[in-house]
Design a protein around this motif. Structure first.
Motif, PDB file in Angstrom:
ATOM      1  N   ALA A  39     -14.753   6.029   3.827  1.00 14.19           N
ATOM      2  CA  ALA A  39     -14.190   5.816   2.215  1.00 14.19           C
ATOM      3  C   ALA A  39     -13.039   4.414   1.896  1.00 14.19           C
ATOM      4  CB  ALA A  39     -12.917   6.320   1.881  1.00 14.19           C
ATOM      5  N   LEU A  40     -12.756   3.994   2.237  1.00  9.39           N
ATOM      6  CA  LEU A  40     -11.694   2.241   3.069  1.00  9.39           C
ATOM      7  C   LEU A  40     -12.103   1.594   3.705  1.00  9.39           C
ATOM      8  CD1 LEU A  40      -9.668   0.737   1.029  1.00  9.39           C
ATOM      9  CD2 LEU A  40      -7.988   2.072   2.510  1.00  9.39           C
ATOM     10  N   ALA A  41     -11.935   0.209   3.598  1.00  9.66           N
ATOM     11  CA  ALA A  41     -12.421  -0.410   5.023  1.00  9.66           C
ATOM     12  C   ALA A  41     -10.986  -0.873   5.753  1.00  9.66           C
ATOM     13  CB  ALA A  41     -13.092  -2.200   4.453  1.00  9.66           C
ATOM     14  N   PHE A  42     -11.494  -1.251   6.802  1.00 10.74           N
ATOM     15  CA  PHE A  42     -10.229  -1.566   7.376  1.00 10.74           C
ATOM     16  C   PHE A  42      -9.340  -2.781   7.176  1.00 10.74           C
ATOM     17  CE2 PHE A  42      -8.413  -3.799  11.877  1.00 10.74           C
ATOM     18  CZ  PHE A  42      -7.012  -2.726  11.653  1.00 10.74           C
ATOM     19  N   GLY A  43      -9.565  -3.705   6.851  1.00 16.66           N
ATOM     20  CA  GLY A  43      -9.189  -4.616   6.027  1.00 16.66           C
ATOM     21  C   GLY A  43      -8.664  -4.743   4.800  1.00 16.66           C
ATOM     22  N   ASP A  44      -9.415  -3.652   3.792  1.00 20.09           N
ATOM     23  CA  ASP A  44      -8.302  -3.241   2.899  1.00 20.09           C
ATOM     24  C   ASP A  44      -7.480  -2.283   3.633  1.00 20.09           C
ATOM     25  OD1 ASP A  44      -9.944  -4.444   0.785  1.00 20.09           O
ATOM     26  OD2 ASP A  44     -11.135  -1.894   0.763  1.00 20.09           O
ATOM     27  N   ALA A  45      -7.378  -1.376   3.753  1.00 19.45           N
ATOM     28  CA  ALA A  45      -5.843  -0.639   4.429  1.00 19.45           C
ATOM     29  C   ALA A  45      -5.040  -1.603   4.953  1.00 19.45           C
ATOM     30  CB  ALA A  45      -6.922   0.304   5.190  1.00 19.45           C
ATOM     31  N   VAL A  46      -5.641  -2.687   5.751  1.00 22.35           N
ATOM     32  CA  VAL A  46      -3.875  -3.466   6.222  1.00 22.35           C
ATOM     33  C   VAL A  46      -3.411  -4.123   5.466  1.00 22.35           C
ATOM     34  CG1 VAL A  46      -3.850  -5.439   7.971  1.00 22.35           C
ATOM     35  CG2 VAL A  46      -5.274  -3.609   8.502  1.00 22.35           C
ATOM     36  N   ARG A  47      -4.248  -4.849   4.292  1.00 25.07           N
ATOM     37  CA  ARG A  47      -4.059  -5.710   3.198  1.00 25.07           C
ATOM     38  C   ARG A  47      -2.786  -4.475   2.548  1.00 25.07           C
ATOM     39  NH1 ARG A  47      -8.682  -8.837   3.648  1.00 25.07           N
ATOM     40  NH2 ARG A  47      -9.927  -7.325   2.548  1.00 25.07           N
ATOM     41  N   LEU A  48      -3.798  -3.036   1.957  1.00 28.83           N
ATOM     42  CA  LEU A  48      -3.199  -2.186   1.559  1.00 28.83           C
ATOM     43  C   LEU A  48      -1.900  -2.139   2.237  1.00 28.83           C
ATOM     44  CD1 LEU A  48      -2.955  -0.118  -0.906  1.00 28.83           C
ATOM     45  CD2 LEU A  48      -3.472   1.795   0.594  1.00 28.83           C
ATOM     46  N   THR A  49      -1.192  -1.158   2.886  1.00 27.75           N
ATOM     47  CA  THR A  49      -0.102  -1.203   3.831  1.00 27.75           C
ATOM     48  C   THR A  49       0.432  -2.519   4.381  1.00 27.75           C
ATOM     49  OG1 THR A  49      -1.585  -0.260   5.550  1.00 27.75           O
ATOM     50  CG2 THR A  49       0.581  -0.270   6.320  1.00 27.75           C
ATOM     51  N   SER A  50       0.159  -4.092   4.433  1.00 29.85           N
ATOM     52  CA  SER A  50       1.184  -5.134   3.988  1.00 29.85           C
ATOM     53  C   SER A  50       2.354  -4.970   2.735  1.00 29.85           C
ATOM     54  CB  SER A  50       0.439  -5.564   4.770  1.00 29.85           C
ATOM     55  OG  SER A  50       1.000  -7.631   3.924  1.00 29.85           O
ATOM     56  N   ARG A  51       1.260  -4.516   1.664  1.00 36.54           N
ATOM     57  CA  ARG A  51       2.050  -4.558   0.314  1.00 36.54           C
ATOM     58  C   ARG A  51       2.402  -3.642  -0.058  1.00 36.54           C
ATOM     59  NH1 ARG A  51      -2.405  -7.489  -3.364  1.00 36.54           N
ATOM     60  NH2 ARG A  51      -0.036  -7.661  -5.246  1.00 36.54           N
ATOM     61  N   LEU A  52       2.300  -2.197   0.216  1.00 37.17           N
ATOM     62  CA  LEU A  52       3.037  -0.867   0.076  1.00 37.17           C
ATOM     63  C   LEU A  52       4.306  -1.423   0.726  1.00 37.17           C
ATOM     64  CD1 LEU A  52       0.842   1.541   0.424  1.00 37.17           C
ATOM     65  CD2 LEU A  52       1.840   1.220  -1.973  1.00 37.17           C
ATOM     66  N   ALA A  53       4.396  -1.461   1.882  1.00 39.48           N
ATOM     67  CA  ALA A  53       5.582  -1.719   2.894  1.00 39.48           C
ATOM     68  C   ALA A  53       6.707  -2.803   1.620  1.00 39.48           C
ATOM     69  CB  ALA A  53       5.774  -2.580   3.815  1.00 39.48           C
ATOM     70  N   ARG A  54       6.124  -3.798   1.336  1.00 34.14           N
ATOM     71  CA  ARG A  54       6.742  -4.352   0.514  1.00 34.14           C
ATOM     72  C   ARG A  54       7.401  -4.279  -0.433  1.00 34.14           C
ATOM     73  NH1 ARG A  54       3.850 -10.716   1.519  1.00 34.14           N
ATOM     74  NH2 ARG A  54       3.718 -10.047   3.815  1.00 34.14           N
ATOM     75  N   TYR A  55       6.131  -3.543  -1.280  1.00 32.86           N
ATOM     76  CA  TYR A  55       6.812  -2.980  -2.897  1.00 32.86           C
ATOM     77  C   TYR A  55       7.697  -1.031  -2.406  1.00 32.86           C
ATOM     78  CZ  TYR A  55       2.683  -5.269  -5.296  1.00 32.86           C
ATOM     79  OH  TYR A  55       2.042  -6.081  -6.803  1.00 32.86           O
ATOM     80  N   GLU A  56       7.644  -0.575  -1.952  1.00 30.90           N
ATOM     81  CA  GLU A  56       8.145  -0.041  -1.533  1.00 30.90           C
ATOM     82  C   GLU A  56       9.872  -0.238  -0.488  1.00 30.90           C
ATOM     83  OE1 GLU A  56       6.152   2.381   1.909  1.00 30.90           O
ATOM     84  OE2 GLU A  56       4.794   3.163   0.426  1.00 30.90           O
ATOM     85  N   ALA A  57       9.832  -1.430  -0.428  1.00 32.24           N
ATOM     86  CA  ALA A  57      11.548  -1.513  -0.035  1.00 32.24           C
ATOM     87  C   ALA A  57      11.892  -2.314  -1.475  1.00 32.24           C
ATOM     88  CB  ALA A  57      11.309  -3.070   1.306  1.00 32.24           C
ATOM     89  N   ALA A  58      11.576  -3.150  -2.025  1.00 35.12           N
ATOM     90  CA  ALA A  58      11.995  -3.670  -2.942  1.00 35.12           C
ATOM     91  C   ALA A  58      11.842  -2.446  -4.482  1.00 35.12           C
ATOM     92  CB  ALA A  58      10.560  -4.719  -3.521  1.00 35.12           C
ATOM     93  N   PHE A  59      10.842  -1.095  -4.516  1.00 33.63           N
ATOM     94  CA  PHE A  59      10.972  -0.173  -4.980  1.00 33.63           C
ATOM     95  C   PHE A  59      12.654   0.543  -4.949  1.00 33.63           C
ATOM     96  CE2 PHE A  59      11.027   4.175  -6.129  1.00 33.63           C
ATOM     97  CZ  PHE A  59      10.492   4.578  -7.432  1.00 33.63           C
ATOM     98  N   PHE A  60      12.368   0.410  -3.214  1.00 32.55           N
ATOM     99  CA  PHE A  60      13.930   1.238  -3.081  1.00 32.55           C
ATOM    100  C   PHE A  60      15.341   0.970  -2.657  1.00 32.55           C
ATOM    101  CE2 PHE A  60      10.324   3.945  -1.536  1.00 32.55           C
ATOM    102  CZ  PHE A  60      10.828   5.339  -2.267  1.00 32.55           C
ATOM    103  N   THR A  61      14.719  -0.130  -2.790  1.00 36.66           N
ATOM    104  CA  THR A  61      16.209  -1.359  -3.104  1.00 36.66           C
ATOM    105  C   THR A  61      17.137  -1.853  -4.631  1.00 36.66           C
ATOM    106  OG1 THR A  61      15.809  -2.202  -1.088  1.00 36.66           O
ATOM    107  CG2 THR A  61      17.501  -3.597  -2.025  1.00 36.66           C
TER     108      THR A  61
END
Length: 323
Positions: free
Chosen positions: A116-138
């Motif tokens: 359903a999702l390309a590996f490269g897209d999943a890596v980019r999503l994981t990377s950016r999500l980690a940053r979004y989550e860090a900012a949101f919860f801070t």
């Protein structure tokens, strides 16, 4: 080695049963084991190199130096490890799943593995999500954690939850793992009190996840991610059905898998619902691909399936081949 008739008897009369694959939720990793696997396994090494090219830095080097179990690079490394282990299970053990599931963080692995999702897209999503989550919860939602605990029947949890509600404390169940195994999100200021109450009732506090996960309070994060990240992703209809970790529904379309990933921000994981769906679908053999001490071990899983938990440690050691 078991005969086919013995296997059929153990799987309720279904010869060999139907196979499902599960990508586990993320927990603390042993770098000495996962790191070695990433370097030695050829598929993992290739995927790790692609992940590094995708995010523009050496994932392994940052992972080696990371001091957080849930850092951006640790999350990417976990995704790579799980997907490489799934490939190993296919080529070495002959695993050919007809259903796929991925509770919590494992949803990304399930999305990739199902097609359903390309590996490269999943890596980019994981990377950016980690940053979004860090900012949101801070910045927007600080001071919330998700705590896991066992030996706590639902009636006991309801009693403790009522006490939190009576004192005006926000809290939500974030994961339902087994009959007496849950995760609860709450303010970190009340965590010590909560742990004491669990112990007083015979419960067993386990570990605390920070950042937290799976609660309706995080709707602004979900909306931001959908608006700013998911619009860049291309989802396809999965090649094999994906069982959603929130309710056990079977997702067979691109929109279905996309919605499952987004719902993970605001809805709890309900593992018993996943188990029920897999059982109704005839699954008897369950391959858990990734480092895991939870979903592959709880009674809800072990009493219903023949479980093959494939982690980096077991792959690095000699294993018997499947019949």
């Amino acid at each position: 080695m078991e005969s086919k008739s013995q296997q059929a008897e153990e799987t309720g009369g279904v010869p060999g049963g139907v196979t499902g694959i599960v990508f586990p939720g993320m927990g603390p990793q042993d770098f000495s084991v996962s790191g070695k696997f990433l370097l030695i396994d050829p598929v993992a090494s290739e995927m790790l190199a692609e992940a590094s090219d995708t995010v523009g830095y050496d994932v392994f080097a940052r992972y080696k130096d990371s001091t957080s179990d849930y850092s951006e690079e640790a999350q990417i490394a976990f995704l790579v490890v799980c997907l490489a282990l799934a490939r190993w299970a296919e080529t070495t053990q002959g695993v050919s799943p007809q259903f796929c599931a991925g509770p919590s963080f494992g949803g990304k692995g399930a999305a990739v593995y199902s097609g359903a999702l390309a590996f490269g897209d999943a890596v980019r999503l994981t990377s950016r999500l980690a940053r979004y989550e860090a900012a949101f919860f801070t910045e927007e939602c600080p001071g919330i954690v998700t705590h896991s605990f066992a030996r706590t029947p639902r009636a006991v949890l309801d009693t403790i939850s009522a006490e939190l509600t009576a004192s005006g404390e926000w809290h939500e169940i974030s994961c339902h793992i087994d009959d007496d195994f849950y995760m609860l999100s709450l303010r970190d200021e009340r965590l010590e009190w909560f742990q004491k109450r669990l112990r007083a009732e015979g419960g067993m506090p386990l570990y605390t996840m920070d950042p937290p996960m799976h609660a309706s309070l995080f709707a602004p994060l979900r909306d931001k991610v959908e608006a700013e990240l998911f619009g860049e992703l291309r989802f396809a209809d999965p090649r094999i059905p994906v069982v959603a970790d929130q309710d056990g529904s079977v997702r067979t379309t691109a929109d279905g898998v996309r919605g499952m990933l987004l719902d993970g921000f605001v809805k709890p994981v309900v593992w018993p619902a996943v188990v029920d769906t897999l059982l109704r679908s005839g699954v008897r053999d369950l391959c858990v691909a990734g480092p895991d001490s939870l979903f592959s071990r709880v009674p809800r899983t072990t009493r219903n399936f023949r479980v093959d938990q494939i982690g980096p440690r077991s792959v690095l050691q000699p294993r018997p081949t499947r019949a």
